[in-house]
Design an enzyme around this catalytic site. Structure first.
Site, short mmCIF file in Angstrom:
data_model
loop_
_atom_site.label_atom_id
_atom_site.label_comp_id
_atom_site.label_asym_id
_atom_site.label_seq_id
_atom_site.Cartn_x
_atom_site.Cartn_y
_atom_site.Cartn_z
N GLY A 112 0.87 -1.36 -0.02
CA GLY A 112 0.04 0.13 0.11
C GLY A 112 0.92 1.23 -0.07
CG LEU A 126 3.79 -0.95 -3.47
CD1 LEU A 126 2.32 -0.74 -2.84
CD2 LEU A 126 3.82 -2.02 -4.54
CG HIS A 127 5.25 1.72 2.27
ND1 HIS A 127 6.37 1.91 2.86
CD2 HIS A 127 4.77 3.06 1.99
CE1 HIS A 127 6.61 3.20 3.31
NE2 HIS A 127 5.47 3.85 2.45
CB CYS A 128 6.55 -4.31 -0.70
SG CYS A 128 6.20 -3.66 -2.38
#
Length: 163
Positions: A112, A126-128
């Protein structure tokens, strides 16, 4: 917000969407995206649209960032069109592949974006996350805050920008 983190940049599709390049001259992520020789960030993945690297302040067992090469300030600059939808879909696919490779046995994978004013760098990222959160209180940073914004899950953003 926190524009002091931004100090270098690139161009992008400025002729078509000038708002997307407005922060490029100040952006800390643009040299990484451009693969600037002076930048010492180790890339986990790169292609003609995105690059991926480790978050310098990880909040989970594995915490990667996937950024577009083009300077797009925030999720609010994405439009309901095929181009932006494909870009975000590609970012998620890259992040998913990296976490499946590096953290296949984690509790959960989460993907997200922080929405303004809760983003720390004005370059779409995008944070993964491969959970668990470390330390556990960091999960607060990755929680949707309803009308206040906060964190938006990648799938929710994709639904919002679906053409």
């Amino acid at each position: 917000m926190k524009k002091l983190f931004c100090f270098c940049g690139g161009t992008g599709r400025a002729a078509r969407r000038p708002e997307r390049a407005s922060m490029a001259d100040w952006c800390v992520f643009c040299p990484i995206a451009r693969r600037d020789p002076a930048c010492d960030t180790v890339l986990l993945y790169s292609d003609d649209r995105v690059v991926a690297f480790r978050d310098i302040n990880p909040s989970a067992f594995r915490h990667y960032l996937v950024i577009p090469i083009e300077h797009i300030p925030t999720v609010n600059d994405l439009r309901r069109n095929t181009e932006d939808h494909q870009l975000v879909s590609h970012m998620v696919a890259v992040g998913r592949d990296l976490l499946n490779r590096d953290a296949p046995n984690s509790e959960e994978h989460r993907f997200g974006f922080h929405q303004p004013p809760f983003n720390s760098v004005d370059h779409l990222h995008l944070h993964c996350l491969a959970l668990p959160f470390m330390p556990s209180w960091r999960q607060v940073k990755y929680t949707p805050l309803g009308p206040l914004g906060g964190f938006i899950e990648a799938e929710s953003l994709l639904e919002r920008i679906r053409p």
